[in-house]
Design an enzyme around this catalytic site. Structure first.
Site, PDB file in Angstrom:
ATOM      1  N   CYS A 274      82.986  31.341 -32.868  1.00 33.93           N
ATOM      2  CA  CYS A 274      84.395  31.738 -32.822  1.00 33.93           C
ATOM      3  C   CYS A 274      84.660  33.226 -33.062  1.00 33.93           C
ATOM      4  CB  CYS A 274      85.194  30.925 -33.834  1.00 33.93           C
ATOM      5  SG  CYS A 274      85.142  29.157 -33.492  1.00 33.93           S
TER       6      CYS A 274
HETATM    7  N1  LIG Z   1      82.236  25.134 -33.645  1.00 36.66           N
HETATM    8  C1  LIG Z   1      83.370  25.383 -34.250  1.00 36.66           C
HETATM    9  O1  LIG Z   1      83.423  25.485 -35.474  1.00 36.66           O
HETATM   10  C2  LIG Z   1      84.679  25.541 -33.473  1.00 36.66           C
HETATM   11  C3  LIG Z   1      85.863  25.595 -34.203  1.00 36.66           C
HETATM   12  C4  LIG Z   1      87.075  25.702 -33.536  1.00 36.66           C
HETATM   13  C5  LIG Z   1      87.077  25.771 -32.151  1.00 36.66           C
HETATM   14  N2  LIG Z   1      85.917  25.733 -31.439  1.00 36.66           N
HETATM   15  C6  LIG Z   1      86.033  25.774 -29.979  1.00 36.66           C
HETATM   16  O2  LIG Z   1      85.775  24.493 -29.439  1.00 36.66           O
HETATM   17  C7  LIG Z   1      85.112  24.594 -28.189  1.00 36.66           C
HETATM   18  C8  LIG Z   1      83.816  23.817 -28.230  1.00 36.66           C
HETATM   19  O3  LIG Z   1      82.975  24.384 -29.230  1.00 36.66           O
HETATM   20  P1  LIG Z   1      81.763  23.616 -29.877  1.00 36.66           P
HETATM   21  O4  LIG Z   1      81.395  24.397 -31.071  1.00 36.66           O
HETATM   22  O5  LIG Z   1      82.066  22.176 -30.044  1.00 36.66           O
HETATM   23  O6  LIG Z   1      80.664  23.791 -28.727  1.00 36.66           O
HETATM   24  P2  LIG Z   1      79.254  23.059 -28.606  1.00 36.66           P
HETATM   25  O7  LIG Z   1      78.380  23.972 -27.815  1.00 36.66           O
HETATM   26  O8  LIG Z   1      78.800  22.580 -29.952  1.00 36.66           O
HETATM   27  O9  LIG Z   1      79.560  21.748 -27.757  1.00 36.66           O
HETATM   28  C9  LIG Z   1      79.990  21.767 -26.455  1.00 36.66           C
HETATM   29  C10 LIG Z   1      79.480  20.520 -25.755  1.00 36.66           C
HETATM   30  O10 LIG Z   1      80.021  20.501 -24.441  1.00 36.66           O
HETATM   31  C11 LIG Z   1      79.028  20.010 -23.554  1.00 36.66           C
HETATM   32  N3  LIG Z   1      79.374  20.392 -22.191  1.00 36.66           N
HETATM   33  C12 LIG Z   1      79.166  21.564 -21.551  1.00 36.66           C
HETATM   34  N4  LIG Z   1      79.645  21.507 -20.301  1.00 36.66           N
HETATM   35  C13 LIG Z   1      80.189  20.281 -20.139  1.00 36.66           C
HETATM   36  C14 LIG Z   1      80.840  19.626 -19.066  1.00 36.66           C
HETATM   37  N5  LIG Z   1      81.028  20.245 -17.902  1.00 36.66           N
HETATM   38  N6  LIG Z   1      81.268  18.372 -19.266  1.00 36.66           N
HETATM   39  C15 LIG Z   1      81.075  17.735 -20.459  1.00 36.66           C
HETATM   40  N7  LIG Z   1      80.449  18.311 -21.488  1.00 36.66           N
HETATM   41  C16 LIG Z   1      80.018  19.558 -21.344  1.00 36.66           C
HETATM   42  C17 LIG Z   1      77.744  20.580 -24.090  1.00 36.66           C
HETATM   43  O11 LIG Z   1      76.616  19.875 -23.642  1.00 36.66           O
HETATM   44  C18 LIG Z   1      77.961  20.450 -25.603  1.00 36.66           C
HETATM   45  O12 LIG Z   1      77.500  19.214 -26.083  1.00 36.66           O
HETATM   46  C19 LIG Z   1      84.946  26.081 -27.936  1.00 36.66           C
HETATM   47  O13 LIG Z   1      86.010  26.530 -27.150  1.00 36.66           O
HETATM   48  C20 LIG Z   1      85.035  26.686 -29.314  1.00 36.66           C
HETATM   49  O14 LIG Z   1      85.511  28.010 -29.274  1.00 36.66           O
HETATM   50  C21 LIG Z   1      84.698  25.609 -32.084  1.00 36.66           C
END
Ligand SMILES: NC(=O)c1ccc[n+]([C@@H]2O[C@H](COP(=O)([O-])OP(=O)(O)OC[C@H]3O[C@@H](n4cnc5c(N)ncnc54)[C@H](O)[C@@H]3O)[C@@H](O)[C@H]2O)c1
Length: 437
Positions: A274
């Protein structure tokens, strides 16, 4: 309220809706489990077959999410699949896929658009699409809505669309998906009403905002606020260091003020999915409106300069022992981006390890949360975590505290290390072998 909207809202209120979550990572997995725990039929979608396999076997792949929780959710009907045609049976389609930057530090929305394109053929009347991925204001209007309209659906009449940013803080024991209030902004008023009903079933407090782009900017403000203040305190650290003042003592003292001061802590740089990334989503979009986001750029510059500054401190510390960085053994303590988690994304420890390696240092690491250096898109280290033994501490010319995990025995390290470079303010009292960085 028309009948379709009423039916959907009632399904969410009675918890007999089917919820599809797309992207089962740090955000999507706990969210799907939350829906399952409340009695909804939760279906997780991902393109990573390893994740699907593990989840279906009741196994977790995220350290702070116990396998027992997955097993329990499986019994409650939670399933995971790569078959996007199952989207058709879902009442809610929640998108939680990555939103990284490309190599020009511009937003890379390809995960979001690919997911939406994959869902689009299975859209039907009476569904809600919620984008949770962090992104710039306008994404839901400009990327999600047109793809739904292109299938012939009327927004707010046939398909409802909201943006509801995630606020997950992995590893924080005080808050979880249920207790963290959630922002929700709809494309239309009806979209908003459906969105609120969806999330109220699983989240204690849902906060409505005017529209999707307000929700998008709210999330960015939260993260920019952190990035800018961390940049400020990192700059303060360098000033304090030159003046022979301990910045951590200053922060502790300033924190005794009961109003108007919020502590932020300096460190080796910023990490995670983030803080180093999200601010630049706004920078990019603001250009379209003729605005330069100077605070964001400045804090980015200060924060991204931290690894070099820390390496300067290591070089200085070794110099005091008449050693050069080239050829010295540096043991890095903690390589994940923050304490007590296994998340390596954008970790500043890795940036430091790369600089050290390029300058000829012999780098090893110890991290109870990261037993093997993982495959990363831009970094490669053929390393495994070494055990934190007296012998290993003694062998190192320098021990770098990069991430202050609770599991480290800091007293033993202080007693045995020749030189400690402390980037986290772990050692509050001055000691001959400690250099603050
Ligand atoms: N990690 C955090 O603490 C956090 C906190 C707030 C917001 N976010 C936001 O949330 C979003 C996701 O982050 P995250 O940390 O969960 O990411 P992550 O990388 O942990 O997980 C994303 C998942 O999406 C899957 N993926 C990719 N392309 C795909 C598709 N076309 N269809 C289905 N699945 C698909 C991946 O395989 C993965 O499992 C981002 O925008 C991030 O900025 C993350």
């Amino acid at each position: 309220m028309d009948e379709m909207q009423q039916t959907l809202i009632r399904k969410f209120e009675r918890k007999n809706a089917r919820i599809g979550v797309f992207g089962l990572g740090y955000v999507g997995l706990p969210l799907s489990l939350r829906f399952a725990e409340e009695g909804f039929t939760a279906v997780g979608f991902d393109i990573d077959s390893m994740k699907i396999k593990k989840l279906m076997a009741g196994e977790s792949y995220i350290e702070h999410i116990a396998s027992a929780r997955i097993k329990k959710a499986r019994k409650q009907g939670f399933t995971a699949t790569a078959d996007f045609s199952q989207a058709k049976q879902c009442d809610a389609l929640i998108i939680c896929v990555p939103t990284p930057l490309n190599k020009y530090r511009e937003p890379d929305l390809s995960y979001v658009t690919r997911t939406m394109d994959a869902i689009a053929p299975y859209l039907r009347k009476g569904q809600i699409v919620s984008l949770e991925s962090t992104t710039y204001p306008g994404t839901t209007d400009e990327e999600i809505v047109p793809r739904i309209r292109a299938r012939g659906f009327k927004i707010g009449r046939e398909v409802y669309v909201v943006h509801s940013p995630e606020r997950e803080d992995p590893g924080n024991p005080n808050f979880n998906t249920k207790t963290i209030p959630k922002i929700c902004g709809g494309i239309t008023r009806r979209c908003q009403e459906v969105g609120l009903a969806l999330y109220r079933g699983v989240i204690d407090k849902v906060v409505p905002v005017a529209d999707a782009k307000t929700a998008e900017l709210t999330k960015l403000l939260e993260n920019i606020h952190r990035a800018v203040n961390i940049g400020l305190v990192n700059e303060m650290k360098m000033v304090a260091d030159k003046m022979g003042i301990d910045i951590h003592e200053v922060i502790r003292a300033a924190s005794t003020k009961p109003f108007g001061f919020t502590p932020y802590f300096p460190g080796p740089g910023i990490g995670g999915h983030c803080i180093p990334i999200d601010p630049f989503y706004l920078t990019w979009k603001a250009r379209e409106f003729g605005i330069n986001t100077r605070f964001i750029e400045l804090s980015g510059e200060v924060n991204s300069g931290m690894p070099d500054w820390v390496v300067g401190k290591i070089t200085h510390g070794l110099n005091q022992h008449q050693k050069s960085l080239n050829g010295s053994k540096v043991l890095v303590l903690g390589i994940s981006y923050k304490k007590n988690v296994d998340d390596m994304r954008e970790s500043p420890a890795v940036a430091i390890m790369e600089i050290l390696r390029a300058k000829g240092a012999k780098v090893s690491y110890t991290d109870p949360h990261v037993p093997v250096f993982p495959k990363m898109r831009e970094h490669k280290f053929d390393l495994r975590s070494v055990p934190l033994t007296v012998e290993n501490i003694r062998k190192a010319d320098c021990v770098l505290v990069a991430t202050n995990h609770d599991k480290f025995d800091y007293r033993m390290i202080l007693k045995r290390a020749k030189l400690i470079v402390d980037t986290r303010g772990v050692y509050t009292k001055p000691a001959k072998n400690v250099v603050k960085a």
